[in-house]
Scaffold this motif. Structure first.
Motif, PDB file in Angstrom:
ATOM      1  N   PRO A  84       0.830  -1.211   0.000  1.00 45.18           N
ATOM      2  CA  PRO A  84       0.000   0.000   0.000  1.00 45.18           C
ATOM      3  C   PRO A  84       0.860   1.255   0.000  1.00 45.18           C
ATOM      4  O   PRO A  84       1.989   1.253   0.483  1.00 45.18           O
ATOM      5  N   MET A  85       0.320   2.324  -0.556  1.00 43.45           N
ATOM      6  CA  MET A  85       0.996   3.616  -0.489  1.00 43.45           C
ATOM      7  C   MET A  85       0.824   4.163   0.921  1.00 43.45           C
ATOM      8  O   MET A  85      -0.265   4.074   1.499  1.00 43.45           O
ATOM      9  N   LEU A  86       1.893   4.734   1.456  1.00 47.10           N
ATOM     10  CA  LEU A  86       1.899   5.147   2.854  1.00 47.10           C
ATOM     11  C   LEU A  86       1.946   6.670   2.986  1.00 47.10           C
ATOM     12  O   LEU A  86       2.400   7.380   2.087  1.00 47.10           O
ATOM     13  N   ALA A  93      -2.365   5.167   3.029  1.00 47.02           N
ATOM     14  CA  ALA A  93      -3.120   6.345   2.599  1.00 47.02           C
ATOM     15  C   ALA A  93      -4.585   6.011   2.368  1.00 47.02           C
ATOM     16  O   ALA A  93      -5.474   6.817   2.665  1.00 47.02           O
ATOM     17  N   ALA A  94      -4.856   4.823   1.839  1.00 46.21           N
ATOM     18  CA  ALA A  94      -6.247   4.432   1.588  1.00 46.21           C
ATOM     19  C   ALA A  94      -7.035   4.326   2.884  1.00 46.21           C
ATOM     20  O   ALA A  94      -8.231   4.653   2.937  1.00 46.21           O
ATOM     21  N   HIS A 107      -1.979  21.799  -8.834  1.00 44.66           N
ATOM     22  CA  HIS A 107      -3.034  20.800  -8.650  1.00 44.66           C
ATOM     23  C   HIS A 107      -2.470  19.494  -8.128  1.00 44.66           C
ATOM     24  O   HIS A 107      -1.255  19.257  -8.166  1.00 44.66           O
ATOM     25  N   GLU A 108      -3.361  18.680  -7.619  1.00 38.69           N
ATOM     26  CA  GLU A 108      -2.972  17.440  -6.970  1.00 38.69           C
ATOM     27  C   GLU A 108      -3.683  16.265  -7.611  1.00 38.69           C
ATOM     28  O   GLU A 108      -4.887  16.324  -7.854  1.00 38.69           O
ATOM     29  N   ASP A 109      -2.923  15.220  -7.878  1.00 39.84           N
ATOM     30  CA  ASP A 109      -3.481  13.974  -8.404  1.00 39.84           C
ATOM     31  C   ASP A 109      -3.396  12.929  -7.304  1.00 39.84           C
ATOM     32  O   ASP A 109      -2.329  12.726  -6.715  1.00 39.84           O
ATOM     33  N   PHE A 110      -4.517  12.285  -7.034  1.00 38.31           N
ATOM     34  CA  PHE A 110      -4.597  11.305  -5.958  1.00 38.31           C
ATOM     35  C   PHE A 110      -4.493   9.912  -6.561  1.00 38.31           C
ATOM     36  O   PHE A 110      -5.375   9.479  -7.308  1.00 38.31           O
ATOM     37  N   ILE A 111      -3.405   9.217  -6.223  1.00 35.51           N
ATOM     38  CA  ILE A 111      -3.161   7.910  -6.831  1.00 35.51           C
ATOM     39  C   ILE A 111      -3.367   6.768  -5.848  1.00 35.51           C
ATOM     40  O   ILE A 111      -3.315   5.605  -6.228  1.00 35.51           O
ATOM     41  N   ALA A 112      -3.619   7.089  -4.577  1.00 34.39           N
ATOM     42  CA  ALA A 112      -3.915   6.049  -3.582  1.00 34.39           C
ATOM     43  C   ALA A 112      -5.435   5.917  -3.498  1.00 34.39           C
ATOM     44  O   ALA A 112      -6.082   6.416  -2.591  1.00 34.39           O
ATOM     45  N   LEU A 113      -6.009   5.286  -4.484  1.00 35.69           N
ATOM     46  CA  LEU A 113      -7.458   5.205  -4.572  1.00 35.69           C
ATOM     47  C   LEU A 113      -8.016   4.348  -3.446  1.00 35.69           C
ATOM     48  O   LEU A 113      -7.541   3.257  -3.168  1.00 35.69           O
ATOM     49  N   ALA A 114      -9.060   4.877  -2.802  1.00 35.94           N
ATOM     50  CA  ALA A 114      -9.639   4.183  -1.654  1.00 35.94           C
ATOM     51  C   ALA A 114     -10.861   3.358  -2.032  1.00 35.94           C
ATOM     52  O   ALA A 114     -11.474   2.734  -1.183  1.00 35.94           O
TER      53      ALA A 114
END
Length: 237
Positions: A2-4, A47-48, A124-131
């Protein structure tokens, strides 16, 4: 894997939970997060799981702005050493570029992007740790933190041209208007903040090249163990 994210991302969670009448420890337990994260900002957690925690807490509290309430009280120092490095850079643009390069040390699940064209800058921010569900709370928390960071760089009187969110507007937008003090766009194509490019040329008041060099060398030396996996780096690219 997982992304932390550093548990510093939960700063003010306990306070907002208390003011909205929910049990902070119970919500942490349901999200599988150790409650000690509230007292140790340097623990790494998925992060999720943080996204799940914020969405559930907002639902239980019956409010749509839980994440933004947390962002109201944030300071640049919440980002740890990467914030110290950014503060020592020569200009606001250099500070942002420093954060873009080092943000993974704080949060592997977000990519910060700076784009400039025709005198307009878009952070801008891209969220790659999709929950796997709504991320409204995490998005508003993160954009709120970025806004407060830019205001620390540019001064308390600074106002962005706009603040944008991809999700729909909440029923009550007073907190958004009060915090950002500008036109907030919902149902946008991105999550981010726009301003004039020339504003990023402003010198950082505490800039110290020697301090920046020492912090940078320390971060580079310690980054090996914290660097994202190959899969995570490909996802970020």
């Amino acid at each position: 894997m997982p992304m932390l994210v550093r548990s510093a991302c939960l700063t003010n969670f306990r306070e907002v939970a208390a003011t909205t009448g929910i049990d902070a420890r119970a919500q942490l337990r349901l999200a599988g997060i150790d409650w000690r994260c509230l007292d140790d900002p340097d623990l790494k957690i998925p992060a999720a799981s943080v996204c799940e925690l914020l969405e559930r807490s907002a639902a239980v509290a019956g409010i749509e702005n839980f994440g933004l309430r947390m962002a109201q009280m944030r300071r640049l120092s919440n980002l740890g050493l990467i914030a110290l490095l950014a503060r020592e850079e020569a200009s606001v643009r250099a500070a942002l570029q420093s954060l873009i390069r080092t943000l993974y040390l704080h949060n592997e699940g977000i990519v910060l992007v700076l784009e400039e064209a025709n005198g307009i800058a878009v952070v801008h921010e891209d969220f790659i740790a999709l929950a796997g569900g709504s991320m409204r709370q995490a998005v508003e928390l993160s954009i709120g933190v970025t806004f407060r960071m830019l205001r620390e760089f540019l001064g308390p009187a600074w106002q962005p041209s706009s603040v944008c969110f991809t999700h729909h507007a909440p029923r009550d937008t007073r907190l958004h208007a009060g915090m950002f003090g500008t036109r907030v766009q919902f149902n946008s194509i991105l999550n981010g903040i726009t301003c004039r490019s020339h504003e990023l040329d402003r010198a950082m008041p505490l800039a110290d090249p020697e301090s920046a060099r020492m912090v940078r060398e320390y971060l580079i030396g310690s980054a090996g163990a914290a660097r994202p996996s190959d899969v995570a780096q490909v996802q970020r690219l």
